[in-house]
Design a protein around this motif. Structure first.
Motif, PDB file in Angstrom:
ATOM      1  N   VAL A 175      52.900  57.387 121.431  1.00  0.00           N
ATOM      2  CA  VAL A 175      51.772  58.088 122.037  1.00  0.00           C
ATOM      3  C   VAL A 175      52.261  59.340 122.765  1.00  0.00           C
ATOM      4  N   VAL A 176      51.664  60.479 122.424  1.00  0.00           N
ATOM      5  CA  VAL A 176      51.851  61.720 123.175  1.00  0.00           C
ATOM      6  C   VAL A 176      50.491  62.095 123.745  1.00  0.00           C
ATOM      7  N   HIS A 177      50.438  62.440 125.020  1.00  0.00           N
ATOM      8  CA  HIS A 177      49.128  62.692 125.633  1.00  0.00           C
ATOM      9  C   HIS A 177      49.034  64.091 126.209  1.00  0.00           C
ATOM     10  N   GLY A 178      47.785  64.569 126.291  1.00  0.00           N
ATOM     11  CA  GLY A 178      47.500  65.828 126.956  1.00  0.00           C
ATOM     12  C   GLY A 178      47.024  65.577 128.369  1.00  0.00           C
ATOM     13  N   GLY A 179      46.214  66.525 128.895  1.00  0.00           N
ATOM     14  CA  GLY A 179      45.707  66.347 130.252  1.00  0.00           C
ATOM     15  C   GLY A 179      45.130  67.600 130.855  1.00  0.00           C
ATOM     16  N   ILE A 235      56.442  50.273 123.730  1.00  0.00           N
ATOM     17  CA  ILE A 235      55.626  51.366 123.187  1.00  0.00           C
ATOM     18  C   ILE A 235      55.878  52.616 124.024  1.00  0.00           C
ATOM     19  N   PRO A 236      56.443  53.686 123.445  1.00  0.00           N
ATOM     20  CA  PRO A 236      56.679  54.900 124.219  1.00  0.00           C
ATOM     21  C   PRO A 236      55.397  55.705 124.428  1.00  0.00           C
ATOM     22  N   VAL A 237      55.196  56.161 125.659  1.00  0.00           N
ATOM     23  CA  VAL A 237      54.086  57.039 126.014  1.00  0.00           C
ATOM     24  C   VAL A 237      54.704  58.291 126.622  1.00  0.00           C
ATOM     25  N   ILE A 238      54.466  59.449 126.011  1.00  0.00           N
ATOM     26  CA  ILE A 238      55.253  60.643 126.326  1.00  0.00           C
ATOM     27  C   ILE A 238      54.386  61.761 126.889  1.00  0.00           C
ATOM     28  N   ALA A 239      54.812  62.318 128.020  1.00  0.00           N
ATOM     29  CA  ALA A 239      54.164  63.488 128.615  1.00  0.00           C
ATOM     30  C   ALA A 239      54.811  64.748 128.036  1.00  0.00           C
ATOM     31  N   PRO A 240      54.011  65.747 127.635  1.00  0.00           N
ATOM     32  CA  PRO A 240      54.549  66.932 126.958  1.00  0.00           C
ATOM     33  C   PRO A 240      55.129  67.977 127.923  1.00  0.00           C
ATOM     34  N   GLU A 259      56.499  48.588 109.861  1.00  0.00           N
ATOM     35  CA  GLU A 259      57.743  49.203 110.351  1.00  0.00           C
ATOM     36  C   GLU A 259      57.775  50.718 110.161  1.00  0.00           C
ATOM     37  N   GLN A 260      56.607  51.321 109.993  1.00  0.00           N
ATOM     38  CA  GLN A 260      56.523  52.777 109.876  1.00  0.00           C
ATOM     39  C   GLN A 260      56.161  53.390 111.237  1.00  0.00           C
ATOM     40  N   THR A 261      56.578  54.633 111.423  1.00  0.00           N
ATOM     41  CA  THR A 261      56.286  55.341 112.672  1.00  0.00           C
ATOM     42  C   THR A 261      54.984  56.119 112.549  1.00  0.00           C
ATOM     43  N   VAL A 262      54.115  55.950 113.526  1.00  0.00           N
ATOM     44  CA  VAL A 262      52.861  56.688 113.596  1.00  0.00           C
ATOM     45  C   VAL A 262      52.802  57.365 114.962  1.00  0.00           C
ATOM     46  N   VAL A 263      52.748  58.694 114.973  1.00  0.00           N
ATOM     47  CA  VAL A 263      52.631  59.444 116.222  1.00  0.00           C
ATOM     48  C   VAL A 263      51.157  59.718 116.474  1.00  0.00           C
ATOM     49  N   VAL A 264      50.698  59.394 117.680  1.00  0.00           N
ATOM     50  CA  VAL A 264      49.289  59.559 118.039  1.00  0.00           C
ATOM     51  C   VAL A 264      49.196  60.471 119.251  1.00  0.00           C
TER      52      VAL A 264
END
Length: 327
Positions: A88-92, A202-207, A51-56
């Motif tokens: 999840v935060v992603h680049g590109g 599962i959130p997937v986030i564009a910066p 139940e912990q948050t991990v940002v990747v």
């Protein structure tokens, strides 16, 4: 008058049979004892992150490699199924560069950040929020997860301001710059991420973010992920890169650094070049309340699981102080 008889077609010679391709022998299934040992090693870590948050932050070579991208998606799904809340935060960058080339839009860089005018920021948002974001969502969903793609614009998740000054690489003194629609976070409103992450999604986030004036701003993915992790007091921030981590003067991996050790290595030149801002960012995040930040070699298969659910790790961990136990 004699008629010519057409030549009879020569029958094709029978083709030699194609030899069957040799297939690699399947790997033998691990024995019950091996499976038990794996579980015994993983279970304490699973309890630790329950139940912990991990940002990747997902980026680098792994995004363009189908096998690595699939392994990453599997890792994220396994974490969610294990009771962890992965974000999840992603680049590109490479994908943006390819699209700009196709559209014949010139792109320059200042101190590692893309100069982003109005036409460029429209392409950036199209590639990040449309193409890449939905591709990662699809990959996670194919592995049995339930991913939802959003950007920093949604529910005002990230408010940013235009970058107008940056440190000069030589003198380290601040100097005025004009790099267009590129921003630094000034406000994080994580309610939408909390709602998604605390469900089975599962959130997937564009910066990509809004400014206070409604402008679209491109935010560096590392910076975006760091600001989000700090605001949410995440247990871990994982930064997937194309390097092993921090190397010592003998080019050997440094597995763990305290804040004081990291600063000392910057002062003596062991940490140099592009690794300096990355480590300085790690220090800021830890000082803001995140337990630790790990610079991970994203070229290693299942690097996320190896880092979080084994004793070994696959990069350099930066924490407030060194731990006395294995990570």
């Amino acid at each position: 008058m004699a008629t010519q008889t057409p030549d009879k077609p020569t029958p094709d010679k029978p083709k030699a049979p194609t030899p069957p391709q040799q297939q690699a022998a399947p790997e033998p299934a691990p024995s019950a004892h091996v499976q038990a040992r794996i579980l015994a090693e993983a279970l304490p870590h699973m309890l630790r992150y329950d139940e912990q948050t991990v940002v990747v932050k997902f980026g680098g070579h792994a995004m363009g490699d189908e096998a690595l991208a699939t392994a990453f998606a599997q890792d994220i799904v396994y974490l969610k199924q294990s009771g962890v809340n992965p974000i999840v935060v992603h680049g590109g960058g490479p994908q943006i560069a390819n699209m700009l080339r196709k559209l014949e839009i010139k792109s320059d860089f200042v101190h590692g950040l893309r100069v982003t005018d109005k036409p460029t920021v429209e392409v950036v948002e199209m590639v990040l929020s449309g193409l890449i974001n939905k591709d990662i969502v699809a990959q996670i969903n194919r592995q049995g997860g339930k991913a939802v793609g959003i950007s920093g614009k949604d529910a005002n998740l990230m408010i940013a301001k235009k970058i107008t000054e940056m440190p000069d690489p030589q003198s380290n003194l601040m100097q005025a710059v004009d790099i267009g629609y590129v921003g630094d976070p000034i406000e994080v409103n994580p309610h939408i991420v909390d709602v998604i992450a605390k469900s089975d999604l599962i959130p997937v986030i564009a910066p990509v973010a809004f400014s206070r004036y409604g402008e679209t701003l491109n935010v560096n993915a590392d910076t975006f992920a760091s600001a989000l992790a700090a605001r949410m007091k995440a247990k871990r921030l994982l930064l997937l890169t194309d390097v092993e981590g921090v190397l010592d003067r003998d080019k050997k991996l440094i597995e763990e650094l305290s804040i004081e050790e990291a600063r000392a290595l910057i002062r003596d030149g062991t940490i140099s070049g592009g690794m300096i801002p990355k480590i300085e960012g790690c220090i800021e995040v830890v000082e803001a309340g995140v337990e630790a930040v790990v610079i991970i070699n994203g070229r290693v298969m299942h690097s996320v699981l190896l880092e979080l659910l084994t004793d070994h790790g696959v990069g350099t961990l930066v924490g407030r102080r060194k731990t006395k136990t294995k990570r």
